[in-house]
Design an enzyme around this catalytic site. Sequence first.
Site, mmCIF file in Angstrom:
data_model
loop_
_atom_site.group_PDB
_atom_site.id
_atom_site.type_symbol
_atom_site.label_atom_id
_atom_site.label_comp_id
_atom_site.label_asym_id
_atom_site.label_seq_id
_atom_site.Cartn_x
_atom_site.Cartn_y
_atom_site.Cartn_z
ATOM 1 N N CYS A 1 0.851 -1.186 0.000
ATOM 2 C CA CYS A 1 0.000 0.000 0.000
ATOM 3 C C CYS A 1 0.891 1.243 0.000
ATOM 4 O O CYS A 1 1.805 1.356 0.822
ATOM 5 C CB CYS A 1 -0.901 -0.006 1.230
ATOM 6 S SG CYS A 1 -1.915 1.484 1.394
ATOM 7 N N CYS B 1 -8.322 -5.412 -9.632
ATOM 8 C CA CYS B 1 -7.898 -4.372 -10.568
ATOM 9 C C CYS B 1 -7.475 -3.161 -9.738
ATOM 10 O O CYS B 1 -8.310 -2.486 -9.151
ATOM 11 C CB CYS B 1 -9.059 -4.042 -11.496
ATOM 12 S SG CYS B 1 -8.632 -2.974 -12.859
ATOM 13 N N CYS C 1 -7.193 -1.029 1.624
ATOM 14 C CA CYS C 1 -6.136 -1.541 2.498
ATOM 15 C C CYS C 1 -6.729 -1.770 3.891
ATOM 16 O O CYS C 1 -7.431 -0.901 4.424
ATOM 17 C CB CYS C 1 -4.995 -0.525 2.562
ATOM 18 S SG CYS C 1 -3.738 -0.899 3.799
#
Length: 159
Positions: free
Chosen positions: A77, A148, A125
């Site tokens: 992330c 995606c 996340c």
Amino acid sequence: MTRRPFLAALSAFGFAPKLSQAQTQAPGSAIEPLRLSDAEWKKRLAPAAYEVLRHEGTERAGTSPLNDEHRKGVFRCAGCDLPLFASETKFESGTGWPSFFTSIPGAVVTKTDFKLIVPRSEYHCARCEGHQGHVFNDGPAPTGKRYCNNGVALKFIPT
């Protein structure tokens, strides 16, 4: 009209935005949340990453250098550095965004997104709640899933 389309319509038009925000998380997940103020996120992130991670924006297809990333490593992330995807799960989807057939267990949480009226599964996340992208049921084996991802929401760490 049945209940589900009615609730979807309310949510889509902003009358019941919280209805679309029920999140799921892996049972027993022990990820410590990272919550910062909007000002702190703005300082921490590049403008494009801030727009995607904090305001659920979408980068233009085909613009991410991570589309061409094929080395062994981990995609993390960009907001909090939590490992989200192993490089072995990346595949070429032809969509213009980095795509993966599975995430690292417990690393992402999902919710239903009604922004385009039709419900889609959006994922964030699990640590910082930063928007990553959408998951679709048109990916390769073994999962049949396609995560995606916005490239600006990720950073790649080679191993």
